[in-house]
Scaffold this active site. Structure first.
Site, PDB file in Angstrom:
ATOM      1  CE  LYS A 235       0.819  -0.839   7.595  1.00  0.00           C
ATOM      2  NZ  LYS A 235      -0.434  -0.028   7.543  1.00  0.00           N
TER       3      LYS A 235
ATOM      4  CB  SER B 186       0.549   2.468   4.701  1.00  0.00           C
ATOM      5  OG  SER B 186      -0.280   2.023   5.754  1.00  0.00           O
TER       6      SER B 186
ATOM      7  CB  SER C  43      -3.362   1.926   5.469  1.00  0.00           C
ATOM      8  OG  SER C  43      -2.789   3.174   5.149  1.00  0.00           O
TER       9      SER C  43
END
Ligand SMILES: [Mg+2]
Ligand SMILES: [Zn+2]
Lengths: 96, 482, 485
Positions: C75, C150, C174
């Site tokens: 990420k 996310s 997330s």
């Protein structure tokens, strides 16, 4: 409960240079979110969290030992403005 | 109407740890700009703080030396405000449970002791340094600002006094006493001119005898004890003048201007001081258990107040004990050893605080460089006591010792300063003197006392002043009466 | 595309190489990125170089462990030295950190090969990966729908197979919510067990890094490679860690599983509720004792979260001021420059949360909002503790709904926030939790099943998850044919 918000003051505290229209929009959205968030007040006062860490950790320290610092050129490479090893900004306003 | 000044002082002390408060960067002053920096003290994305144990032990020591309570449980908070030299735009500090609370510091002004309460001492981190380049030194006139983050994250202890200081002189005395205590603890070099110790004063006035506090003004930018005293003096006068002319003091921060000798207002935006403190989520609580506190307490050095007490115990008077307490540690060491070697304390203290300091000043020699150890001082004091040398000769002997001519005995001999006090040789000398002064002898027997003085003088002259006058006097009287 | 364990076996049997595994991943990325947009940065040279080294090491008999030679996606809120790291924000466009996050260093030591940096909601603030300054990530099962967020980019990359495994960060769900929406396994460890050093902070007391994988076993293997004490993280746990793999084949007979009463009903899609209900009864027939438990404070967990997380973010994001790095706006004074840089650099959701958090901490409102939210947090911890006296783990849906239409909730922050209602309590308590797919709804969209455990309860959590995986027999093959074209 309706929440009163001095959005201009909040934006100043947060150092956000927003237009009046933007401020108005955010003020309304904050109003809605805060009305929902205000539900936390439905809980009758419980004890405050003494330690948010789920494992109750405390006293985590480092020994006073010097470790290598960063290479200045590598640091300065991402800076918008520099001059002979310094970061450069416009004048700081008096009292700021 | 008569006014009473009320002053509280906030001191910031940079600790002399090897590494910074929350990262491993060196605490190195005068390094090239932005070379003692890492992700943490530069506030780079993703960096995290880890507290320096040595700094925590230093603030515990400071608290204990200031008679504070060391909290069982203490936490860090974030103090939120935007400023160019504050990399994260929040400072890791402490809000509602600092490491140390509620102590006091005794200060002396003109021989009178005042007790100043200590509100708290808390741990925080220093900011970077801004250099304002451009027209004049005035901040607002700068054309641009250069930022160096070497100082960012240096451990900082903030010590807040209660508003119990009554005037400029007391402010200075408090600051000086606090500094000497910090230096004594060895936790900081506490140099005002280099900013490793900084003072802000909260000044207000109130009617004589009134108990509530007036509106306080925070005065900043004093970088010597003298400028602290001047700034406070000026601010008190300004407020009294304002009040007497029917004006009202407004709560504000004022900047001390050393050259102009005035304070001027720093307009701060309304609301800009809502710091939104909350518990630092990147750090866990500190539990300062009692055994740890006790270990720190036992490690404390002897503090000025305790030392003054001990010197009084040696039999030095109030004044002499005070002076000796304040002299250079090297000189105190000479005193301590001399007394241990059997020197009479009062005499030893008088030599150290008088002749020895005087000599080092005249010859511009650092006290720690002096060629005088406690044993030598003890020997010198002893020789005077035993009458081996006169007190005036002793000053010459000291000069010789300090000039590296050897031990007091050696100097006294080589500079030929030993008193003649053996009765046999002086007896012959006296006998000769009486033979060659029959008239004087007549006069004495006729009841003229003065002649003794005259005859002593003759013997002294004959020995170039090396005879012990007390012995000569005795011998003369014996022989005259014989 | 094989999983971590499978790929590892093939590598060591000499049936494939790290370079070939990487090329396979890059090839799938090339095929599907146009529709899915899982990645913000792919650095081929860097990846090929590490893959080459991994092969050379294996040839020299140096085996760095389960992740050796495995293509992994990161990420883009985890710092990679010299490689662009943006947190999907305009304010960090082009930013190259001078240091590696601890997890990145550990992946390196473990011989893993970083394929690239994946897309996310700006600074991890969002539940759909639509708040990325660089455009949304779409769901591999239906590219008109969101991937969740996310960590949407990491979830989509694993679902497509453009990475064998990925790392995400979980502040309010997330990792678990996008895993649920993309049909992969997503896990949030106990707070303090995976270092946050080098993770660009959203809410420090809630953030945890964790793995997104194809299988439960892969999840455990990846977790073991990244967790452990880190002296650079002042909240890092230095005690004895659980052994997640040990429970994988133990079965569940005799375990007590709690079904959370508050995480059902209004707002939960029938398809989701039935899929969860079915799995619960299967567990029961597998020998588990099912107990319905009530945790009343969950009703106000979302409210507490939307005060605490923004409050912490308002301070964490203060450092982005245009002075030392990142976007700089124009200003005659430093104050003006900071305010302009921030207004220009932050997107609307981030700006909204900074304002919200600043307000919640400001004088006069602190006690009613932030202070009270902290009390709710304490109440949640107490409710959990009470529940774990009766049961070994708690289960619920991961999200009330399957993947929703792109754009459906962007205009309504509150509706978006509700996507995290099931996942937020574990963050507020700092407990471990994971999501794994248990089936598809009638539109062919994955439904995620959440397993929650007490602090350091990873062992029993994986034990139950492994059984759920066996019972579900889920086939991770998103409509790739449709996606390909
Ligand atoms: Mg301070
Ligand atoms: Zn540093």
């Amino acid at each position: 409960m309706p929440v009163e918000i001095d959005i201009g003051h909040v934006a100043r505290l947060a150092r956000l240079d927003l237009s009046d229209d933007e401020l108005e929009g955010y003020k309304n959205q904050l109003g809605l979110i805060l009305e929902h968030a205000a539900r936390v007040q439905s809980l009758d006062a419980e004890p405050q969290v003494e330690n948010a860490h789920p494992l109750g950790l405390f006293n985590i320290f480092r020994d006073d030992v010097v470790l290598p610092s960063l290479d200045r050129d590598e640091v300065m490479a991402s800076a918008p403005e520099t001059a002979d090893g310094y970061f450069v900004v416009p004048p700081v306003m008096e009292g700021e | 109407m008569s006014w009473e000044p009320v002053i509280g002082i906030e001191a910031h002390v940079e600790l002399l740890t090897d590494s910074k408060m929350f990262c491993g960067c060196a605490v190195g002053f005068g390094a090239e700009p932005n070379t003692d920096v890492c992700p943490t003290c530069l506030g780079l994305p993703g960096a995290l703080p880890v507290p320096n144990k040595a700094a925590i032990e230093s603030i515990m020591a400071i608290g204990l030396a200031l008679n504070c309570e060391v909290s069982e449980r203490s936490v860090f908070h974030r103090k939120n405000y935007f400023y160019a030299d504050l990399p994260k735009n929040y400072q890791i500090s402490q809000f509602d449970n600092p490491v140390c609370t509620g102590g006091y510091l005794d200060i002396e002004v003109e021989g009178v002791t005042h007790r100043v309460g200590i509100e708290r001492a808390h741990m925080e981190e220093d900011t970077g340094k801004s250099t304002h380049v451009g027209a004049g030194g005035r901040i607002h006139a700068a054309e641009s600002t250069l930022l160096d983050f070497n100082r960012s994250g240096v451990p900082l202890v903030e010590i807040v006094s209660r508003p119990e200081i009554r005037g400029a002189e007391e402010s200075r005395a408090y600051a000086q006493e606090l500094r000497s205590l910090i230096v004594e603890l060895g936790v900081s070099d506490a140099r005002l001119e280099e900013g490793s110790m900084r003072f802000d004063a909260n000044v207000s006035i109130r009617e004589q005898g009134s108990s509530e506090l007036g509106t306080k003004v925070e005065v900043k930018n004093m970088n010597s004890f003298r400028s602290l005293e001047r700034a406070v003096e000026h601010e008190i006068a300004r407020q009294i003048e304002l009040a007497d002319s029917g004006g009202t003091v407004v709560q504000e921060t004022r900047h001390w201007d050393e050259e102009a000798g005035v304070t001027h207002s720093m307009r701060t935006k309304e609301g800009s001081s809502d710091y939104r403190y909350f518990v630092e989520p990147d750090l866990v609580p500190m539990v300062l258990d009692r055994q740890w506190v006790q270990r720190i307490r036992e490690g404390l050095p002897e503090l000025p107040a305790q030392r003054r007490e001990r010197y009084r115990g040696d039999g030095l008077g109030e004044a002499l004990a005070g002076v000796l307490t304040a002299v250079d540690p090297a000189l105190r060491h000479v005193y301590e050893v001399a007394v241990a070697e059997g020197a009479e304390p009062k005499a030893a203290a008088n030599w150290v605080t008088g002749e020895v300091i005087g000599w080092s000043r005249r010859h511009e020699v650092e006290p720690s460089e002096l060629q005088l150890d406690g044993a030598a001082l003890a020997e010198l004091v002893g020789m005077v006591g035993e009458g081996k040398i006169s007190s005036s000769a002793a000053k010459e002997v000291l000069d010789g010792v300090l000039s590296g001519e050897g031990s007091p005995a050696r100097v006294a001999a080589s500079r030929d300063l030993i008193q003649i006090s053996d009765r046999a040789s002086l007896g012959d000398l006296v006998a000769k003197m009486l033979e060659s002064n029959p008239k004087a002898v007549e006069g004495y027997r006729g009841g003229d006392e003065k002649v003794v003085g005259f005859l002593v003088g003759q013997v002294m002259r004959a020995t170039q002043g090396k005879a012990d006058p007390r012995v000569v006097d005795e011998l003369l009287r014996e022989q005259l009466l014989a | 595309m094989p999983g971590v364990a499978e790929a590892g076996r093939r590598l060591r049997d000499g049936d494939t190489t790290a370079v070939r595994l990487l090329e396979g991943a890059l090839e799938r990325a090339a095929r599907y990125e146009a529709q899915v947009h899982a990645f913000l940065t792919i650095d081929r040279e860097w990846a090929l170089e590490t893959a080459g080294r991994a092969d050379a090491d294996l040839a020299d008999g140096i085996d760095r462990g389960p992740l050796h030679g495995i293509p992994i996606a990161l990420k883009d809120n985890m710092c990679t030295r010299g490689i662009e790291t943006t947190a999907a924000s305009q304010i960090l466009a082009g930013y190259r950190p001078p240091y590696d996050a601890t997890v990145v260093a550990r992946l390196g030591e473990g011989g893993a090969v970083v394929v690239g940096k994946t897309n996310l909601d700006e600074f991890a603030m969002g539940s759909s990966t639509e708040n990325s300054a660089y455009g949304p990530t779409y769901n591999p099962w239906d590219t008109t729908r969101v991937a969740g967020g996310s960590s949407g980019g990491s979830a989509a990359a694993v679902a497509i197979g453009s990475a064998v495994a990925a790392l995400g960060s979980d502040t309010g769900g997330s990792i678990r919510q996008p895993a649920s929406l993309c049909g992969v396994v997503g896990m949030k460890p106990t707070y303090g067990t995976v270092s946050r050093y080098g993770l660009i902070a959203f809410a420090s007391s809630l953030d945890q890094i964790g793995p997104l994988t194809r299988t439960v076993e892969d999840s455990a293997l990846t977790l073991e490679a990244i967790w452990g004490h880190d002296p650079l993280d002042g909240t890092s746990f230095s005690g004895r860690y659980p052994d997640p793999k040990s429970g994988l084949n133990r079965g569940v007979a005799g375990l007590r599983v709690g079904v959370v009463k508050e995480l059902a009903g209004d707002g939960y899609e029938p398809a989701v509720e039935s899929a969860i209900g079915e799995m619960v009864s299967r567990l029961e027939s597998a020998g588990v004792e099912i107990v319905e438990v009530s945790l009343p404070s969950f009703e106000i967990a979302l409210s507490a979260y939307y005060l605490i997380a923004p409050a912490e973010c308002s301070a964490n994001l203060a450092r982005f001021d245009g002075i030392r790095y990142g976007h700089r706006g124009q200003g005659a004074t430093t104050e003006a420059l900071m305010a302009r840089s921030r207004a220009e650099g932050f997107g609307p959701e981030v700006t909204r949360r900074i304002l919200l958090g600043t307000y919640a901490l400001s004088a006069g409102y602190y006690d009613a909002f932030y202070g009270q939210a902290q009390r709710v947090r304490a109440a949640i911890q107490e409710d959990f503790a009470r529940a774990y006296q009766q049961v070994d783990v708690l289960v619920s849906p991961t999200s009330p709904t399957v993947a929703f239409e792109a754009g459906a909730r962007t205009a309504d922050p509150l509706a978006m926030y509700l996507s995290d209602i099931c996942t937020i309590p574990s963050n507020l308590a700092g407990h471990p939790a994971m999501s794994l797919p248990v089936g598809l709804d009638d539109q062919g969209l994955p439904v995620g099943f959440q397993v929650m455990a007490p602090p350091l309860g990873e062992e029993v959590m994986y034990q139950v998850a492994a059984e759920v995986e066996r019972l579900a027999g889920f086939d991770l093959s998103p409509g790739l044919q449709e996606v390909a074209s």
